[in-house]
Write a protein that holds these residues in place. Structure first.
Motif, mmCIF file in Angstrom:
data_model
loop_
_atom_site.group_PDB
_atom_site.id
_atom_site.type_symbol
_atom_site.label_atom_id
_atom_site.label_comp_id
_atom_site.label_asym_id
_atom_site.label_seq_id
_atom_site.Cartn_x
_atom_site.Cartn_y
_atom_site.Cartn_z
ATOM 1 N N UNK A 130 0.953 -1.232 0.065
ATOM 2 C CA UNK A 130 -0.055 -0.122 0.025
ATOM 3 C C UNK A 130 0.968 1.166 0.168
ATOM 4 N N UNK A 131 0.650 2.204 -0.792
ATOM 5 C CA UNK A 131 1.482 3.336 -0.838
ATOM 6 C C UNK A 131 1.596 4.239 0.230
ATOM 7 N N UNK A 132 0.642 4.025 1.142
ATOM 8 C CA UNK A 132 1.042 4.798 2.578
ATOM 9 C C UNK A 132 2.214 4.163 3.314
ATOM 10 N N UNK A 133 1.921 2.752 3.480
ATOM 11 C CA UNK A 133 3.022 2.194 4.369
ATOM 12 C C UNK A 133 4.544 2.050 3.434
ATOM 13 N N UNK A 134 4.304 2.233 2.241
ATOM 14 C CA UNK A 134 5.699 2.097 1.314
ATOM 15 C C UNK A 134 6.393 3.415 1.636
ATOM 16 N N UNK A 135 5.748 4.647 1.309
ATOM 17 C CA UNK A 135 6.462 5.822 1.476
ATOM 18 C C UNK A 135 6.798 6.289 3.125
ATOM 19 N N UNK A 136 5.701 6.117 3.799
ATOM 20 C CA UNK A 136 5.817 6.525 5.127
ATOM 21 C C UNK A 136 6.721 5.958 5.965
ATOM 22 N N UNK A 137 6.521 4.567 5.693
ATOM 23 C CA UNK A 137 7.471 3.586 6.601
ATOM 24 C C UNK A 137 8.579 3.062 5.974
ATOM 25 N N UNK A 138 8.545 2.317 4.937
ATOM 26 C CA UNK A 138 9.708 1.562 4.411
ATOM 27 C C UNK A 138 10.679 2.599 3.871
ATOM 28 N N UNK A 139 10.306 3.662 2.932
ATOM 29 C CA UNK A 139 11.189 4.565 2.466
ATOM 30 C C UNK A 139 11.727 5.683 3.194
ATOM 31 N N UNK A 140 10.793 6.328 4.099
ATOM 32 C CA UNK A 140 11.056 7.290 4.823
ATOM 33 C C UNK A 140 11.939 7.024 5.881
ATOM 34 N N UNK A 141 11.570 5.872 6.552
ATOM 35 C CA UNK A 141 12.498 5.425 7.946
ATOM 36 C C UNK A 141 13.695 4.730 7.410
ATOM 37 N N UNK A 142 13.892 4.482 6.280
ATOM 38 C CA UNK A 142 15.099 3.833 5.705
ATOM 39 C C UNK A 142 16.133 4.938 5.439
ATOM 40 N N UNK A 143 15.520 5.937 4.980
ATOM 41 C CA UNK A 143 16.247 7.275 4.689
ATOM 42 C C UNK A 143 16.981 7.734 5.927
#
Length: 552
Positions: free
Chosen positions: A261-274
């Motif tokens: 889901x785009x929400x978790x993909x960006x807000x969780x996976x990618x943001x916190x990886x950054x």
């Protein structure tokens, strides 16, 4: 519309971001892998991997896609699995190989899966064994050339992984029979990739990172084309909004929403990886008691979810006893956060439940409540940096301050368009603005409030359900003459699907119709209520008036 919201931005939040700060997501991945190599990146079912391990495994998987399967830059790769440690590995692997990721809901029916694979022209799919039967049913009709098959326990270590895989298959019987003779196992793919050379492709911001599928008012699922620049821009916008309260290398986020889901993909996976954060992946958040037991093990600093998830946790025994002393960010999206839930969350956790608004077409962040908001105010927050919003009436004229109008969005996070759907794209992208179909108003400080949806979309637990798709499936039943699908309020899921049906054959029952829907639709799309009518309200040209049925 004047950007009055800029005056309300908390200290440290920039008015603009640099969408070209990184040339692609690959630069962000490599930066985090190198900077936080010893830090734990993901945890799932008690097993963890570091950023360094994630870098090695994703590089090996990327090499396998490039050398072993011969995939080229721009080729579409589908991923169909719940939140498992394999997900970030194959996600990064596919992107690092220069491929375009097609996220697939693992609960899709054969009909839904077939459409998405044909539309995206995916050449490869990574799929968890539990859902391999769905692929089996459509394999002859789709363009998939390569299948990588994984099992739930594949990254949990030899002993635990073997036990989990045996329990899933033989005790819980969660793996229906399937036939995919050409599939290679995930473990073999990574092992083979280890003996191959990964070659970093020349990926730019203009290249497609994701084909993220969304429903449509026509009922046809459409692939939103999100470029690397779209995604980098949205990550910079998220960083602009919440960066001042995040500590690089020290955050721990709970990821219960699915990464597809785009929400978790960006807000969780990618943001916190950054930010070098740790993601706790919850595979089955519906099992609330076990979810709470997992939360008790870790000092988490952030959590995202939809209203139903937060409500479920608040009502689960033991949740109120957890240690929330480090919790600094609770972010709700996907559907409206209800005031009683937000207020109770703040009372129990001593953390504000802030609301955001986004669209798949915007990668997804458009607005979010500022981190210094003292309490829930019912708004969707302020526009993100470098985001402009207009509210217009039915004639395309900007509405007066305080009045409601259709929300238009402009910014570097807005998609290129829908794959192979020029007409659909032209309906929503006009003169550089994305027409959201949502009706909103803005207060004097720049906070936006969703008033209604112009579309007839139904929102079930944060997932978009489109009436036309439901109606099309119901109409497949030969005993149905006419059908209309609407959303009705539901305490558990926000909204639920109700269908109004005119019978062609009087022997038709509601149980028969629901069983028919279960065969062709993902669970959350299946109608919860069926009402039979002798006729349905229509316009003078014969179009069924859903709005007249909505309050009935």
């Amino acid at each position: 519309m004047d950007k009055v919201w800029l005056k309300r931005y908390p200290t440290g939040v920039p008015a603009e971001i640099d969408a070209d700060h990184y040339s692609s997501l690959l630069d962000i991945f490599e930066q985090s892998i190198n900077t936080y190599s010893d830090r734990i990146a993901y945890i799932n079912m008690g097993k963890s991997i570091t950023y360094g391990e994630l870098g090695t495994l994703s590089s090996q998987f990327a090499a396998y896609l490039q050398q072993g399967l011969g995939l080229k830059k721009g080729d579409a790769v589908a991923i169909m699995m719940p939140n498992l440690l394999q997900y970030p590995v194959v996600l990064l692997g596919a992107l690092r190989a220069g491929c375009t990721v097609v996220n697939v809901n693992p609960l899709y029916t054969p009909r839904e899966l077939q459409h998405q694979l044909i539309d995206s022209q995916a050449k490869a799919i990574i799929i968890v064994e539990n859902f391999a039967h769905t692929l089996t049913d459509v394999l002859a009709a789709v363009p998939i050339k390569h299948i990588v098959l994984t099992k739930m326990g594949d990254m949990l270590g030899l002993l635990k992984g073997t036990i989990v895989n045996l329990v899933v298959k033989h005790v819980k019987k969660m793996i229906p029979a399937y036939h995919l003779p050409t599939a290679i196992s995930y473990k073999d793919a990574v092992a083979q990739g280890a003996g191959m050379t990964y070659q970093k492709p020349a990926v730019t911001g203009a290249d497609l990172a994701f084909l993220q599928y969304t429903g449509g008012t026509t009922g046809v699922s459409k692939g939103a084309m999100l470029t690397h620049r779209n995604m980098v821009a949205n990550l910079e916008q998220v960083a602009g909004c919440i960066g001042p309260i995040l500590s690089p290398g020290k955050e721990f986020i709970v990821t219960a929403l699915p990464l597809y889901h785009i929400f978790a993909l960006t807000a969780n996976c990618l943001t916190f990886m950054k930010y070098g954060g740790t993601n706790l992946l919850i595979t089955n958040p519906r099992d609330m008691p076990n979810f709470v037991k997992e939360l008790a093990k870790y000092p988490f600093t952030a959590i995202t979810g939809v209203n139903t998830l937060f409500n479920g946790l608040l009502n689960c025994p033991g949740f109120a006893d957890l240690d929330f002393s480090r919790l600094k960010l609770s972010l709700g999206g996907g559907m409206a956060v209800q005031k009683p839930v937000a207020e109770r969350w703040q009372k129990v956790t001593n953390s504000r439940l802030v609301e955001g608004y986004g669209l798949t077409e915007c990668a997804p962040l458009v607005t979010v409540s500022p981190f210094d908001l003292k309490g829930f105010n019912g708004s969707i927050g302020l526009p993100a940096p470098s985001t402009d919003i207009r509210l217009i009436d039915d004639n395309g004229v900007d509405v007066a301050p305080g009045e409601a109008g259709e929300m238009l969005v402009q910014g570097p996070q807005v998609m290129l368009g829908y794959l192979n759907r020029v007409e659909e794209t032209e309906k929503v992208l006009k003169d550089g603005w994305l027409y959201t179909g949502d009706i909103a108003r803005m207060d004097e400080e720049g906070f936006f409030y969703i008033v209604d949806r112009k579309k007839d979309m139904i929102l079930v637990s944060g997932f978009n359900v489109y009436p036309n798709e439901i109606e099309e499936v119901v109409a497949m039943n030969e005993k149905v003459l006419e059908v209309a699908a609407v959303g009705i309020p539901n305490e558990a899921t926000g909204e639920a699907v109700k269908i109004f049906v005119v019978k062609k054959d009087q022997s038709l029952t509601d149980h028969e119709l629901i069983a028919h829907c279960k065969e062709h639709l993902t669970g959350y799309k299946v109608p919860k209520l069926v009402e039979f009518r002798t006729e349905l309200p229509k316009t003078n040209v014969g179009k069924i008036l859903r709005r007249e049925l909505k309050g009935q």
